[in-house]
Design an enzyme around this catalytic site. Structure first.
Site, short mmCIF file in Angstrom:
data_model
loop_
_atom_site.label_atom_id
_atom_site.label_comp_id
_atom_site.label_asym_id
_atom_site.label_seq_id
_atom_site.Cartn_x
_atom_site.Cartn_y
_atom_site.Cartn_z
N GLY A 73 0.83 -1.21 0.00
CA GLY A 73 0.00 0.00 0.00
C GLY A 73 0.85 1.24 0.00
N GLY B 122 0.34 5.75 -0.24
CA GLY B 122 -0.57 6.88 -0.32
C GLY B 122 0.04 8.12 0.28
N GLY B 123 -0.79 9.12 0.51
CA GLY B 123 -0.27 10.37 1.06
C GLY B 123 0.24 10.21 2.47
N GLY C 292 1.99 7.58 3.54
CA GLY C 292 3.26 6.89 3.56
C GLY C 292 3.16 5.59 2.80
N VAL D 5 3.02 1.11 3.12
CA VAL D 5 2.81 -0.07 3.94
C VAL D 5 3.52 -1.25 3.29
CG1 VAL D 5 1.12 -1.63 4.97
CG2 VAL D 5 0.59 0.80 4.74
N LYS E 237 3.72 -0.16 8.71
CA LYS E 237 3.38 1.16 8.17
C LYS E 237 4.55 2.12 8.40
CE LYS E 237 0.11 4.98 8.71
NZ LYS E 237 -1.08 5.48 9.46
N ASP F 260 -12.59 8.81 9.96
CA ASP F 260 -12.15 8.60 8.58
C ASP F 260 -12.62 7.24 8.08
OD1 ASP F 260 -10.97 9.16 6.17
OD2 ASP F 260 -8.96 8.54 6.78
#
Length: 561
Positions: A401, A403-404, A406, A408, A422, A519
């Site tokens: 993974g 994204g913004g 960081g 994974v 993470k 979220d």
């Protein structure tokens, strides 16, 4: 009438080279020179302490100018032998009378003189190697006789010639001149007397010519003297015994590397060969080192030998070069290894210090305090090396993974467990304490539909979080993929919604400290192989907002798309 001229005498061989001059030395306090003649010990003048024995007594006659050195005590008749030179090599150069028998043109006797040389048997003998019995004249013969121990001997020679003009120069073989050797059992004569026809005229007025005596000590041989170690042994320090040239007795010579008078205490002094380029044979004279009785030469580095031109010289020392090269190689290798070890040791030390700094900066002490209080019993603090090994140094093939927030990574711990790690982007240092508080609260969550936090690593600039690994992706992956979406039945979709609601209810109402997710979206809902829900917060870019005063697990309120 034929003119007869006869001149007879014992003449010093013209071809015999003078012996090398040895440093003459008289005893301290004694006369060391008479006119131009040096007086070395064992010879000496009147005082008894100046000469070794009466045989070596000489007298300096000052009645003539220059003074004359005479052998022995002055005789009333004044017929003492005059000494011209004394050599420590065992030779005494004297002036000897010449016998002559000369006639005029009419055959009448012009002059007649016969001389007998009387030497007392003892230390002196007529040298058979440095003298020859010589007669100069025409149509005549001459002879002499002498005593050799108990034995008498007589010898002579004959010369024939018609006149002076018939005589050949340079020859003394019976034509105007003849010679014969003086008997001695050790004689080995190869020299000759150079004769000139002028000698038939010029020698008439000569009364004396040089002659050589041999002198020595005692009647013993060197072997006998050495074996008996006699107290009256004539050879002193740094000297050795040598056999007399002719007859019995012995002489003394300074040992090799020494010069001086071997008959005096400390008379033989060391020769400094290094000061004389002829005496030392060093390839490089600058390397010459004088030693007692000798000298040494040295070779430059990487060379071996004695350094002497007439010796081993200096040749390359290949073995030493190989050893030196090996030594240099080993030294360089040790230096390289040591430098590398020091570099890595310093680097490791800096890395350890940096890890300690990040650990404190990220609230490591507070987390340990919470752990001791029982608030974070299930949270393990991983080391940087453990997570680096688990992700194969964060290899890109392990990214699950991005994204913004960081990245994974999927990782495998040493105990075989598969986890999700993470690695967040940068956060402000001031958030360290809030992050620890959040970790402490999240560690208390125990619900089957909420992702479980297994631990964290605080030894990096940004803390790393370790979660349990869910292998079937996110809800977003399934509902936005037509192939996957068609596989999810409405019954399964309803179960996913219910499990998500149960998780949120637990977080909002059941947990000891209520947690507002803030979220909730399909990308933060994970599904296992049986499509069971695991609510997570992987989409957050920061764990705790800078201005948030209430507890939350996200810093953004993003609507699911």
């Amino acid at each position: 009438m034929m003119v007869r001229l006869m001149l007879v005498g014992l003449l010093l061989l013209a071809s015999a080279a003078a012996a090398a001059a040895t440093v003459a030395q008289a005893k301290e306090g004694c006369l060391d020179k008479c006119g131009d003649v040096s007086i070395p010990y064992p010879f000496g003048t009147n005082e008894e302490q100046c000469y070794l024995s009466p045989y070596f007594l000489v007298t300096c006659n000052h009645s003539s100018n220059p003074p004359k050195l005479l052998l022995g005590k002055p005789s009333p008749e004044g017929n003492n032998v005059q000494v011209l030179d004394i050599s420590l090599d065992g030779e005494l150069l004297i002036l000897n009378y010449v016998s002559h028998d000369c006639y005029n043109r009419s055959g009448g006797l012009d002059s007649l003189y016969s001389y007998g040389s009387h030497l007392t048997p003892g230390q002196f003998n007529i040298s058979s190697t440095r003298n020859k019995f010589t007669m100069v004249g025409c149509d005549t013969y001459a002879w002499f006789r002498g005593q050799r121990g108990e034995e008498s001997y007589r010898t002579g020679c004959m010369s024939l010639c018609d006149n002076i003009t018939a005589v050949r120069n340079g020859s003394c073989s019976g034509n105007g001149c003849c010679q014969t050797s003086i008997p001695d059992e050790l004689s080995d004569i190869q020299s000759h007397f150079t004769f000139s026809s002028d000698d038939l005229k010029d020698l008439k007025g000569i009364e004396k010519l040089p002659m050589v005596f041999d002198w020595a000590f005692g009647k013993e041989t060197c072997q006998v003297v050495d074996e008996n170690s006699q107290t009256n042994y004539a050879c002193k320090g740094n000297s050795s015994c040598n056999k007399r040239k002719t007859g019995w007795g012995y002489l003394c010579n300074c040992s090799e590397g020494y010069q001086g008078n071997p008959y005096l205490e400390s008379g033989c002094q060391d020769i400094n060969e290094c000061e004389n380029s002829i005496l030392n044979k060093c390839e490089n004279p600058e390397t010459c080192v004088n030693t007692q009785g000798n000298y040494t030469c040295s070779c430059p580095m990487w060379y071996q030998g004695d350094g002497k031109i007439d010796g081993q010289r200096c040749i390359p020392n290949r073995l030493q070069m190989i050893h030196a090269a090996m030594g240099i190689g080993i030294a360089l290798l040790v230096l390289l290894v040591s430098s590398t070890w020091l570099f890595w040791a310093l680097k490791k030390r800096r890395f350890i210090k940096l890890k300690k700094k990040y650990f404190q900066q990220n609230g490591g002490s507070e987390l340990r305090q919470l752990s001791r209080q029982g608030s974070t019993e299930r949270i393990k603090i991983f080391t940087f090396e453990e997570l680096e090994k688990a992700t194969k140094k964060y290899d890109e093939s392990n990214i699950i993974g991005r994204g913004g927030f960081g990245t994974v990574y999927k990782g495998t711990l040493t105990d075989g467990r598969i986890v999700a790690i993470k690695k967040s982007k940068m956060v402000e240092q001031s958030q360290g304490k809030d992050f620890i508080n959040e970790v402490g609260i999240l560690s208390q969550i125990n619900h089957r539909h909420v992702i479980q936090l297994l631990g964290c690593c605080l030894e990096t600039q940004v803390p790393l979080l370790v979660y349990e690994f869910i292998n079937n992706g996110t809800l977003s992956d399934h509902i936005h993929n037509e192939n996957k979406a068609s596989a999810i039945m409405w019954e399964t979709r309803l179960r996913i919604a219910i499990q998500t609601a149960e998780a949120l209810y637990y977080l909002h109402s059941v947990a000891s400290t209520p947690i507002i997710h803030r979220d909730v979206k399909s990308t933060n809902i994970l599904l296992d192989a049986e499509y069971n829900v695991k609510v997570c917060d992987f989409g957050a870019s920061r764990l705790v907002p800078l201005d948030q005063t209430q507890l939350s697990t996200a810093v953004q309120e993003l609507l699911d798309t």
